[in-house]
Design a protein around this motif. Structure first.
Motif, mmCIF file in Angstrom:
data_model
loop_
_atom_site.group_PDB
_atom_site.id
_atom_site.type_symbol
_atom_site.label_atom_id
_atom_site.label_comp_id
_atom_site.label_asym_id
_atom_site.label_seq_id
_atom_site.Cartn_x
_atom_site.Cartn_y
_atom_site.Cartn_z
ATOM 1 N N ARG A 1 0.826 -1.213 0.000
ATOM 2 C CA ARG A 1 0.000 0.000 0.000
ATOM 3 C C ARG A 1 0.858 1.260 0.000
ATOM 4 O O ARG A 1 0.549 2.253 -0.683
ATOM 5 C CB ARG A 1 -0.917 -0.024 1.230
ATOM 6 C CG ARG A 1 -2.130 0.902 1.224
ATOM 7 C CD ARG A 1 -1.830 2.330 1.587
ATOM 8 N NE ARG A 1 -1.012 2.460 2.761
ATOM 9 C CZ ARG A 1 -1.474 2.469 4.017
ATOM 10 N NH1 ARG A 1 -2.751 2.326 4.230
ATOM 11 N NH2 ARG A 1 -0.634 2.631 5.032
ATOM 12 N N ASP A 2 1.954 1.238 0.744
ATOM 13 C CA ASP A 2 2.781 2.437 0.862
ATOM 14 C C ASP A 2 3.486 2.814 -0.435
ATOM 15 O O ASP A 2 3.975 3.934 -0.562
ATOM 16 C CB ASP A 2 3.819 2.259 1.975
ATOM 17 C CG ASP A 2 3.199 2.363 3.357
ATOM 18 O OD1 ASP A 2 2.002 2.713 3.448
ATOM 19 O OD2 ASP A 2 3.900 2.091 4.354
ATOM 20 N N LYS A 3 3.541 1.901 -1.382
ATOM 21 C CA LYS A 3 4.104 2.265 -2.694
ATOM 22 C C LYS A 3 3.114 3.097 -3.501
ATOM 23 O O LYS A 3 3.473 3.714 -4.501
ATOM 24 C CB LYS A 3 4.484 1.003 -3.470
ATOM 25 C CG LYS A 3 5.678 0.255 -2.889
ATOM 26 C CD LYS A 3 6.094 -0.911 -3.769
ATOM 27 C CE LYS A 3 7.343 -1.593 -3.223
ATOM 28 N NZ LYS A 3 7.102 -2.350 -1.993
ATOM 29 N N LEU A 4 1.868 3.077 -3.068
ATOM 30 C CA LEU A 4 0.826 3.840 -3.767
ATOM 31 C C LEU A 4 0.476 5.116 -3.030
ATOM 32 O O LEU A 4 0.260 6.164 -3.632
ATOM 33 C CB LEU A 4 -0.445 2.984 -3.904
ATOM 34 C CG LEU A 4 -0.313 1.705 -4.721
ATOM 35 C CD1 LEU A 4 -1.531 0.828 -4.511
ATOM 36 C CD2 LEU A 4 -0.148 2.043 -6.198
ATOM 37 N N CYS A 5 0.399 5.005 -1.719
ATOM 38 C CA CYS A 5 -0.128 6.106 -0.932
ATOM 39 C C CYS A 5 0.218 5.820 0.522
ATOM 40 O O CYS A 5 -0.034 4.727 1.012
ATOM 41 C CB CYS A 5 -1.651 6.160 -1.121
ATOM 42 S SG CYS A 5 -2.462 7.450 -0.231
ATOM 43 N N THR A 6 0.804 6.792 1.182
ATOM 44 C CA THR A 6 1.265 6.526 2.547
ATOM 45 C C THR A 6 0.243 6.916 3.601
ATOM 46 O O THR A 6 0.475 6.745 4.783
ATOM 47 C CB THR A 6 2.583 7.257 2.833
ATOM 48 O OG1 THR A 6 2.447 8.619 2.447
ATOM 49 C CG2 THR A 6 3.721 6.625 2.076
ATOM 50 N N THR A 7 -0.870 7.438 3.159
ATOM 51 C CA THR A 7 -1.947 7.705 4.106
ATOM 52 C C THR A 7 -3.100 6.765 3.781
ATOM 53 O O THR A 7 -3.158 6.190 2.700
ATOM 54 C CB THR A 7 -2.442 9.157 4.008
ATOM 55 O OG1 THR A 7 -2.881 9.394 2.674
ATOM 56 C CG2 THR A 7 -1.319 10.115 4.364
ATOM 57 N N ASP A 8 -4.009 6.627 4.704
ATOM 58 C CA ASP A 8 -5.187 5.822 4.422
ATOM 59 C C ASP A 8 -6.065 6.588 3.439
ATOM 60 O O ASP A 8 -6.698 7.568 3.797
ATOM 61 C CB ASP A 8 -5.967 5.529 5.702
ATOM 62 C CG ASP A 8 -5.242 4.502 6.544
ATOM 63 O OD1 ASP A 8 -4.523 3.674 5.961
ATOM 64 O OD2 ASP A 8 -5.392 4.545 7.768
ATOM 65 N N ALA A 9 -6.032 6.135 2.224
ATOM 66 C CA ALA A 9 -6.700 6.883 1.152
ATOM 67 C C ALA A 9 -8.189 6.578 1.138
ATOM 68 O O ALA A 9 -8.670 5.785 0.358
ATOM 69 C CB ALA A 9 -6.077 6.529 -0.184
ATOM 70 N N LEU A 10 -8.880 7.202 2.034
ATOM 71 C CA LEU A 10 -10.295 6.903 2.154
ATOM 72 C C LEU A 10 -11.145 7.754 1.215
ATOM 73 O O LEU A 10 -12.315 7.495 1.032
ATOM 74 C CB LEU A 10 -10.742 7.103 3.598
ATOM 75 C CG LEU A 10 -9.997 6.196 4.586
ATOM 76 C CD1 LEU A 10 -10.353 6.551 6.007
ATOM 77 C CD2 LEU A 10 -10.309 4.744 4.307
ATOM 78 N N LYS A 11 -10.538 8.777 0.652
ATOM 79 C CA LYS A 11 -11.241 9.578 -0.339
ATOM 80 C C LYS A 11 -10.402 9.601 -1.606
ATOM 81 O O LYS A 11 -9.183 9.657 -1.549
ATOM 82 C CB LYS A 11 -11.447 11.008 0.161
ATOM 83 C CG LYS A 11 -12.350 11.124 1.365
ATOM 84 C CD LYS A 11 -12.445 12.585 1.791
ATOM 85 C CE LYS A 11 -13.321 12.726 3.030
ATOM 86 N NZ LYS A 11 -13.332 14.113 3.531
ATOM 87 N N MET A 12 -11.082 9.597 -2.727
ATOM 88 C CA MET A 12 -10.365 9.545 -3.985
ATOM 89 C C MET A 12 -9.439 10.737 -4.141
ATOM 90 O O MET A 12 -8.312 10.617 -4.608
ATOM 91 C CB MET A 12 -11.361 9.488 -5.143
ATOM 92 C CG MET A 12 -10.724 9.053 -6.452
ATOM 93 S SD MET A 12 -11.898 8.908 -7.780
ATOM 94 C CE MET A 12 -12.926 7.575 -7.199
ATOM 95 N N GLU A 13 -9.903 11.915 -3.725
ATOM 96 C CA GLU A 13 -9.075 13.110 -3.907
ATOM 97 C C GLU A 13 -7.822 13.056 -3.033
ATOM 98 O O GLU A 13 -6.796 13.618 -3.364
ATOM 99 C CB GLU A 13 -9.864 14.395 -3.620
ATOM 100 C CG GLU A 13 -10.544 14.439 -2.279
ATOM 101 C CD GLU A 13 -11.981 13.938 -2.374
ATOM 102 O OE1 GLU A 13 -12.822 14.453 -1.648
ATOM 103 O OE2 GLU A 13 -12.251 13.042 -3.209
ATOM 104 N N ASP A 14 -7.920 12.355 -1.907
ATOM 105 C CA ASP A 14 -6.739 12.231 -1.050
ATOM 106 C C ASP A 14 -5.651 11.436 -1.755
ATOM 107 O O ASP A 14 -4.471 11.774 -1.708
ATOM 108 C CB ASP A 14 -7.095 11.538 0.265
ATOM 109 C CG ASP A 14 -7.970 12.418 1.135
ATOM 110 O OD1 ASP A 14 -8.009 13.638 0.860
ATOM 111 O OD2 ASP A 14 -8.610 11.892 2.058
ATOM 112 N N ALA A 15 -6.053 10.333 -2.386
ATOM 113 C CA ALA A 15 -5.073 9.508 -3.081
ATOM 114 C C ALA A 15 -4.464 10.270 -4.244
ATOM 115 O O ALA A 15 -3.252 10.295 -4.430
ATOM 116 C CB ALA A 15 -5.726 8.223 -3.567
ATOM 117 N N ALA A 16 -5.315 10.914 -5.031
ATOM 118 C CA ALA A 16 -4.823 11.648 -6.188
ATOM 119 C C ALA A 16 -3.957 12.816 -5.760
ATOM 120 O O ALA A 16 -3.052 13.229 -6.478
ATOM 121 C CB ALA A 16 -6.000 12.149 -7.020
ATOM 122 N N GLY A 17 -4.207 13.344 -4.580
ATOM 123 C CA GLY A 17 -3.479 14.509 -4.118
ATOM 124 C C GLY A 17 -2.199 14.177 -3.385
ATOM 125 O O GLY A 17 -1.566 15.065 -2.821
#
Lengths: 155, 339
Positions: free
Chosen positions: B92-108
């Motif tokens: 998961r951390d290779k994609l996003c190091t926070t819990d990406a619970l919202k799409m905009e969080d992951a994209a951001g």
């Protein structure tokens, strides 16, 4: 009126195309290959095992592994897509280089600046993917084209 | 290597066997023989309470406890589950190091730790002026879809990780409950009135208490946010507000007799199996619901101001499928800025 870029002006954009095709997309694919490898390391785990006669079917194992397979499959697909798109853009780049000597010369300048040398053996410039274990570059457009080795898509 | 939990359980079982043996030899052999399947002992004076041959007592109790608790010795190791969680987190951390619970969080998350979002932002920039059918297809099907794919991939891994973390807690609670239950049973045997009177027979020892700690950690939890709350808040990692305790059986039948304690223990053990299975079922519900959520359609916005969008199933988007029918010839140079 503006026409298509060519010559020296195209050389700059070719460098961007090269960067996308032979640096960024392959490196992203590498990352996805590593994600797939991380997930493959959880396959066949016995961590969930306990006596089913008493506790029933291993429902956590089943449901977790199903999601794991889905993301594993998605990672493989994504990597294959990135490698495939990178290869395709790289072929387009080669075509432009072959047909526009001035643009190709300009691209060489960028290459030498970036590498700080003039060797042609650099992977990024010879078009060799930087992945250590690249899949055959076919574009996966459905489940049947997923790379071998990945899990089946749970239905 | 025997785990600390199994050692504790074996110690508790040994203690229960010792307590039952001692009480049996102390004049309560008749109560021992009331345990289902117990061997009949040869008794002598005084008052037909003296056990002439004690050899059948311990083997019977050992066999009984093995049948009752062998499957509890074979619970999953919480550390094994946590190891899986760590591997999931690594991915998961290779994609996003926070819990990406919202799409905009992951994209951001561009510019953060993971490399992947930054690379795709660069690809978007590098291809921005290139034209042609192939370039357009790549932008539409790969570049523009990527934030949604990244979100779904990262979020799925987050749900998987959180479920494993919760499962480890459930197992640890079950382990604690089993050990407590057996220890309570031993205490109950020890406390049986040595005169055999009725007073105090329904004493404070309610071995069902031990079974009550294991509850549905995921009761009522439908989202990853609630899941996080459930496993991180409250005592012992359990969210109090999502827990509904069963009423304890206030007056366990026959708790004042050896046979009654053992009968209660068997019932409590059965109840604990059901509770553990139910907790597993709650985790299954979360993972299964999430899986089928991926069959739903989602909107993917793109365009300069996110004014355009397309709809596709999440199960398709998460795989970032390549555009079909594209070729190198479909890549056209940018328009000149100088002519």
């Amino acid at each position: 009126m503006t026409g298509e870029m060519s010559g020296v002006e195209l050389g700059g954009e070719l460098n961007k195309l090269r960067t996308a095709a032979r640096v960024e997309l392959p490196r992203m694919a590498d990352e996805y290959h590593q994600i797939a490898a991380d997930l493959s390391g959880t396959a066949g785990t016995t961590a969930f095992h306990r006596p089913e006669d008493y506790f029933g079917p291993r429902v956590v194992d089943y449901s977790w592994s199903r999601l794991r397979d889905l993301v594993w499959n998605a990672s493989d697909n994504t990597a294959a897509t990135l490698v495939g798109v990178g290869s395709l853009l790289g072929k387009a780049l080669d075509d432009f280089v072959a047909h526009d000597a001035e643009a190709a010369q300009r691209l060489d300048v960028y290459r030498n600046e970036a590498q700080n040398d003039s060797t042609t053996s650099n992977d990024e410039y010879t078009g060799q993917p930087s992945t250590t274990n690249p899949p055959a570059w076919s574009l996966p457009t459905d489940d049947h084209q997923a790379r071998p080795g990945g899990p089946p898509r749970a239905s | 290597m025997t785990s600390d939990y199994v050692n504790k359980l074996n110690t508790a079982i040994d203690r229960l066997i010792d307590s039952t043996y001692n009480k049996t030899m102390d004049g309560f052999a008749d109560e021992f023989m009331e345990i289902g399947g117990a061997p009949q002992l040869d008794l002598g004076p005084p008052h037909k309470t003296h056990v002439k041959d004690d050899s059948p007592i311990r083997p019977f109790l050992r066999d009984l406890t093995n049948r009752m608790f062998d499957h509890w010795r074979q619970l999953p190791e919480p550390q094994g589950i946590r190891d899986l969680s760590a591997k999931t987190k690594t991915a998961r951390d290779k994609l996003c190091t926070t819990d990406a619970l919202k799409m905009e969080d992951a994209a951001g998350s561009v510019g953060g730790g993971p490399l992947i979002p930054g690379y795709m932002a660069d690809v978007r920039q590098d291809l921005s002026e290139w034209r042609g059918a192939t370039t357009s297809a790549v932008k539409s099907k790969v570049v523009n879809r990527f934030p949604a794919a990244l979100f779904l991939q990262a979020n799925t891994l987050s749900v998987m990780k959180l479920s494993l973390d919760a499962y480890a807690i459930v197992i640890e609670q079950a382990q604690g409950d089993v050990v407590d239950m057996v220890n309570h049973a031993a205490e109950a045997v020890d406390a049986i009135d040595c005169w055999g009177g009725d007073d105090g027979k329904n004493a404070v020892f309610n071995i069902f208490t031990g079974a009550l700690g294991l509850v549905g950690v995921f009761n009522g939890i439908k989202t990853a946010v609630q899941l996080v709350s459930a496993v991180t808040s409250g005592g012992a990692g359990v969210a109090k507000d999502v827990i509904k305790l069963d009423d304890p059986e206030s007056n366990p039948l026959g708790a004042g007799r050896i046979s009654g304690v053992w009968s209660n223990l068997m019932q409590a053990e059965f109840k604990l199996v059901k509770k553990f299975s139910a907790s597993e079922g709650h985790i299954y519900d979360v993972l299964n619901s999430y899986y089928w959520e991926l069959e739903n359609k989602i909107n993917i916005t793109h365009g300069p101001d996110n004014s355009e969008y397309e709809t596709d199933s999440a199960a398709n988007v998460i795989r970032l499928l390549a555009p079909s029918g594209i070729s190198p010839g479909g890549v056209k140079p940018p328009l000149s800025h100088t002519h």
